[in-house]
Design an enzyme around this catalytic site. Structure first.
Site, PDB file in Angstrom:
ATOM      1  N   GLY A  22       0.941  -1.197   0.023  1.00  0.00           N
ATOM      2  CA  GLY A  22      -0.028  -0.098   0.059  1.00  0.00           C
ATOM      3  C   GLY A  22       0.825   1.143   0.157  1.00  0.00           C
ATOM      4  O   GLY A  22       0.664   2.232   0.577  1.00  0.00           O
ATOM      5  N   SER A  49       1.094  -3.910   4.869  1.00  0.00           N
ATOM      6  CA  SER A  49       1.406  -4.252   6.244  1.00  0.00           C
ATOM      7  C   SER A  49       1.561  -2.822   7.218  1.00  0.00           C
ATOM      8  O   SER A  49       2.611  -2.063   6.740  1.00  0.00           O
ATOM      9  CB  SER A  49       2.554  -5.033   6.271  1.00  0.00           C
ATOM     10  OG  SER A  49       3.388  -4.890   7.609  1.00  0.00           O
ATOM     11  N   ILE A  52       4.956  -2.773   8.790  1.00  0.00           N
ATOM     12  CA  ILE A  52       6.193  -2.451   7.779  1.00  0.00           C
ATOM     13  C   ILE A  52       6.297  -1.154   7.404  1.00  0.00           C
ATOM     14  O   ILE A  52       7.147  -0.381   7.122  1.00  0.00           O
ATOM     15  CB  ILE A  52       6.418  -3.400   6.494  1.00  0.00           C
ATOM     16  CG1 ILE A  52       6.528  -4.772   7.031  1.00  0.00           C
ATOM     17  CG2 ILE A  52       7.398  -2.959   5.581  1.00  0.00           C
ATOM     18  CD1 ILE A  52       6.798  -5.969   6.297  1.00  0.00           C
ATOM     19  N   VAL A  55       7.758   3.459   2.107  1.00  0.00           N
ATOM     20  CA  VAL A  55       9.175   4.083   1.985  1.00  0.00           C
ATOM     21  C   VAL A  55       9.010   5.521   2.565  1.00  0.00           C
ATOM     22  O   VAL A  55      10.044   5.961   3.094  1.00  0.00           O
ATOM     23  CB  VAL A  55       9.957   3.617   0.724  1.00  0.00           C
ATOM     24  CG1 VAL A  55       9.374   4.504  -0.502  1.00  0.00           C
ATOM     25  CG2 VAL A  55      11.339   4.006   0.595  1.00  0.00           C
ATOM     26  N   VAL A  57       9.316   8.339   0.858  1.00  0.00           N
ATOM     27  CA  VAL A  57       9.949   9.494   0.004  1.00  0.00           C
ATOM     28  C   VAL A  57       9.205   9.383  -1.514  1.00  0.00           C
ATOM     29  O   VAL A  57       8.600   8.388  -1.586  1.00  0.00           O
ATOM     30  CB  VAL A  57      11.374   9.209  -0.066  1.00  0.00           C
ATOM     31  CG1 VAL A  57      12.101   9.646   1.303  1.00  0.00           C
ATOM     32  CG2 VAL A  57      11.804   7.717  -0.208  1.00  0.00           C
ATOM     33  N   LYS A  88       5.472  21.873 -10.490  1.00  0.00           N
ATOM     34  CA  LYS A  88       6.848  21.707 -10.952  1.00  0.00           C
ATOM     35  C   LYS A  88       6.818  21.981 -12.458  1.00  0.00           C
ATOM     36  O   LYS A  88       6.328  21.235 -13.328  1.00  0.00           O
ATOM     37  CB  LYS A  88       7.216  20.241 -10.616  1.00  0.00           C
ATOM     38  CG  LYS A  88       8.569  19.919 -11.140  1.00  0.00           C
ATOM     39  CD  LYS A  88       8.893  18.436 -10.694  1.00  0.00           C
ATOM     40  CE  LYS A  88      10.037  17.887 -11.123  1.00  0.00           C
ATOM     41  NZ  LYS A  88      10.371  16.551 -10.831  1.00  0.00           N
ATOM     42  N   PRO A 108      13.628  21.870 -18.288  1.00  0.00           N
ATOM     43  CA  PRO A 108      11.972  22.357 -18.204  1.00  0.00           C
ATOM     44  C   PRO A 108      11.123  21.278 -18.950  1.00  0.00           C
ATOM     45  O   PRO A 108      11.826  20.514 -19.766  1.00  0.00           O
ATOM     46  CB  PRO A 108      11.953  23.688 -19.071  1.00  0.00           C
ATOM     47  CG  PRO A 108      13.023  23.406 -20.133  1.00  0.00           C
ATOM     48  CD  PRO A 108      13.940  22.577 -19.590  1.00  0.00           C
ATOM     49  N   VAL A 195       2.576 -10.390   5.201  1.00  0.00           N
ATOM     50  CA  VAL A 195       2.706 -11.501   4.761  1.00  0.00           C
ATOM     51  C   VAL A 195       4.033 -12.628   5.151  1.00  0.00           C
ATOM     52  O   VAL A 195       4.981 -11.914   5.545  1.00  0.00           O
ATOM     53  CB  VAL A 195       3.002 -11.597   3.127  1.00  0.00           C
ATOM     54  CG1 VAL A 195       3.176 -12.782   2.363  1.00  0.00           C
ATOM     55  CG2 VAL A 195       1.613 -11.058   2.477  1.00  0.00           C
ATOM     56  N   LEU A 344       9.226  -0.144  -6.561  1.00  0.00           N
ATOM     57  CA  LEU A 344      10.393  -0.259  -6.032  1.00  0.00           C
ATOM     58  C   LEU A 344      10.518  -1.993  -6.125  1.00  0.00           C
ATOM     59  O   LEU A 344      11.706  -2.360  -6.485  1.00  0.00           O
ATOM     60  CB  LEU A 344      10.250   0.090  -4.721  1.00  0.00           C
ATOM     61  CG  LEU A 344      10.431   1.706  -4.426  1.00  0.00           C
ATOM     62  CD1 LEU A 344      10.470   2.042  -2.998  1.00  0.00           C
ATOM     63  CD2 LEU A 344      11.579   2.325  -5.214  1.00  0.00           C
TER      64      LEU A 344
END
Ligand SMILES: Cc1cc2nc3c(=O)[nH]c(=O)nc-3n(C[C@H](O)[C@H](O)[C@H](O)COP(=O)(O)OP(=O)(O)OC[C@H]3O[C@@H](n4cnc5c(N)ncnc54)[C@H](O)[C@@H]3O)c2cc1C
Length: 512
Positions: A22, A49, A52, A55, A57, A88, A108, A195, A344
């Site tokens: 997730g 989980s 856990i 990440v 970022v 951005k 750009p 898991v 990832l």
């Protein structure tokens, strides 16, 4: 019980898909799939989980993310304020090159109005590579660079019918939470659990996931969005991971958010080269995201944190600091057996051009296309894997080039990054065209690589670093070489930008 439920779904002709993870990748995949397959009998469950976590970022995007929200029918005023998001228009690189006059440049995104500046810039780079002393720094030629400089949002006034493409900055936790709520409201089942083991069928396909708290979850197809762990694709199915360490050295990062110092901040990511990597600066509405991406072979984590603190001028101030390690590379096949890896778990190229979520989106969209042609069956698997792998390699080449043409010599890191011979044939072709004075537009078209990074990106990179003949070799240009007057183009670009609001105004309008 579970077997009975599985049998009844089969009898109804329902297919089941389980997303493991997730994080942003898992929720992006679940959202896109539930939207695209809203008319199909496909039941989507996402398991994550809480122990856990994610990440946490990944705060910058390419313009592709606008396409993602547009596809889902989610407006900016719905999602941006909830995710502390900002616009951005460009990435500003500082200190990657030591060539005089080229210590800084913008990369750009495109706008409709670059039809004037882009051909002039490409022409001037060819002339400069032929030793003519013409203006050859990219910044004054492109609208989105100037928007960043003037701190304006890429939203043209109503009477100004020209688009500027743009990406976003956002909070990684909040974007996941937003998509979770959106997907759950549209029928995605959300389960929490960790898991513990993975059961496979005799043919190697994944059959079910067993959680620590005793849940047993089966599905016809699995999306592995379990992050760097890659629990299903790399661990259970043993798909090999191909590291990129030979030409992308960075494998660690330290992140450190700070408060905003300014009310109207530029709609840009800043990437500043430091002693053994580079620091990102990403403005959100409520804070600034900062971090240092570096190579642990050349710098240890304490030294990295100290250097980032010095760079930010925050001394020993109490700030939330996170140290992360990164696995840079890609899997050999993102789709194997009845499992697709996204995010990832599929691979990661360091975040210098903020391409990770772009690759998630591309992977999921291409998979949906493959599904519409062949279901979850394997007929399109090989072609799909080839296409996605080529995309990873294409992005990798551009990032490798950013290191390879650097001109810093202050540390072993930069000297090594700028002198290795680990270049793909494609990147060699691009560099050969550039150094031999050929038209880079032709070379990029010939190779068919503009879908990864377009001609504007390549010109801004090589021209922005000042990869030109040395100043002492330049000569006075002739009339033909002076075809484009840089003052006129700069004037045009600056006047166009006046049709865009200040960044702070655009953001406060989103909130009201
Ligand atoms: C330093 C850094 C900077 C980055 N910057 C950018 C950027 O600017 N732009 C960009 O596009 N990308 C960026 N990225 C990449 C970006 O962070 C990720 O692509 C994105 O967050 C998606 O991550 P993910 O969902 O694949 O993994 P994660 O966020 O790690 O999520 C993994 C999920 O799997 C679950 N999970 C794991 N194991 C189990 C288990 N056993 N049981 C149940 N659940 C489990 C976890 O709980 C979690 O929910 C950056 C990455 C790093 C490291």
């Amino acid at each position: 019980m579970q077997a009975k439920a599985d049998a009844s779904k089969k009898a109804e002709g329902k297919r089941t898909l389980l997303v493991l993870g997730g994080g942003t990748a898992g929720w992006m995949a679940a959202s896109l799939m539930c939207h695209r397959w809203r008319e199909q009998p496909i039941e989507i469950t996402l398991l994550e989980s809480p122990e856990i976590g994610i990440v946490g970022v990944g705060e910058g995007s390419t313009p592709q993310l606008k396409g993602f929200f547009d596809t889902l029918g989610i407006t900016e005023s719905e999602w941006m304020p909830r995710c502390n998001a900002t616009y951005k228009t460009a990435i500003e690189s500082r200190a990657w090159s030591t060539r005089p006059g080229f210590e800084q440049y913008y990369h750009p995104f495109k706008t409709d109005l670059d039809d004037r500046g882009a051909p002039a810039y490409y022409f001037n780079t060819v002339m400069r590579r032929g030793n003519a002393d013409v203006h050859s720094h990219p910044d004054l030629f492109f609208i989105n660079s100037e928007l960043a400089r003037q701190r304006r949002a890429p939203l043209p006034a109503h009477q100004f019918p020209f688009r500027a493409f743009y990406g976003y900055h956002f909070d990684a936790y909040l974007i996941g939470a937003f998509l979770r709520d959106w997907a759950k409201a549209r029928g995605v089942r959300h389960i929490e659990g960790t898991v513990a083991s993975v059961a496979q069928h005799e043919n190697g396909d994944i059959a079910r996931l067993h959680t620590r708290d005793g849940q047993s979850l089966s599905a016809d197809f699995f999306i592995d969005a379990s992050g760097f762990r890659s629990l299903l694709l790399q661990q259970a199915l043993a798909v090999p991971f191909l590291p990129f360490a030979s030409n992308l050295f960075n494998d660690a990062a330290v992140a450190m958010p700070t408060p905003h110092a300014e009310a109207n901040f530029a709609p840009q990511t800043t990437a500043t080269a430091l002693s053994n990597g580079w620091a990102w600066k990403i403005p959100l509405t409520n804070r600034v995201g900062n971090g240092y991406v570096y190579s642990s072979r050349y710098l240890d984590k304490d030294a990295a944190e100290r250097e980032l603190r010095n760079h930010l001028g925050v001394g020993d101030a109490e700030l939330p600091v996170r140290h992360l390690s990164m696995r840079v590379g890609r899997v050999a096949q993102p789709w194997s057996h009845n499992c697709l890896a996204v995010g990832l778990s599929q691979g990661f190229i360091e975040p210098l051009e903020a391409t990770a979520l772009h690759l998630v989106q591309e992977t999921v969209e291409r998979f949906i296309e493959a599904y519409s042609q062949g279901g979850f069956e394997r007929s399109h698997q090989a072609a799909f894997n080839r296409e996605i792998n080529a995309r990873f390699e294409g992005v990798r080449d551009y990032i490798v080039c950013r290191y390879r043409v650097n001109s810093r010599t202050d540390t072993a890191y930069w000297r090594d990054a700028g002198s290795h011979d680990q270049l793909s044939d494609s990147l060699r072709g691009v560099l050969q065209a550039w150094f031999t004075g050929e038209d880079l537009v032709d070379e990029i078209e010939r190779q068919g690589i503009a879908q990864y990074f377009g001609v504007m990106s390549w010109h801004c990179l090589l021209g922005g670093y000042g990869v030109y003949p040395e100043a002492r070799l330049l000569r006075v240009p002739d009339e033909r070489e002076l075809r484009f007057d840089p003052r006129k183009i700069a004037d045009f670009v600056q006047r166009c930008c006046l049709n865009f609001p200040l960044h702070s105004e655009a953001l406060s309008q989103q909130r009201s």
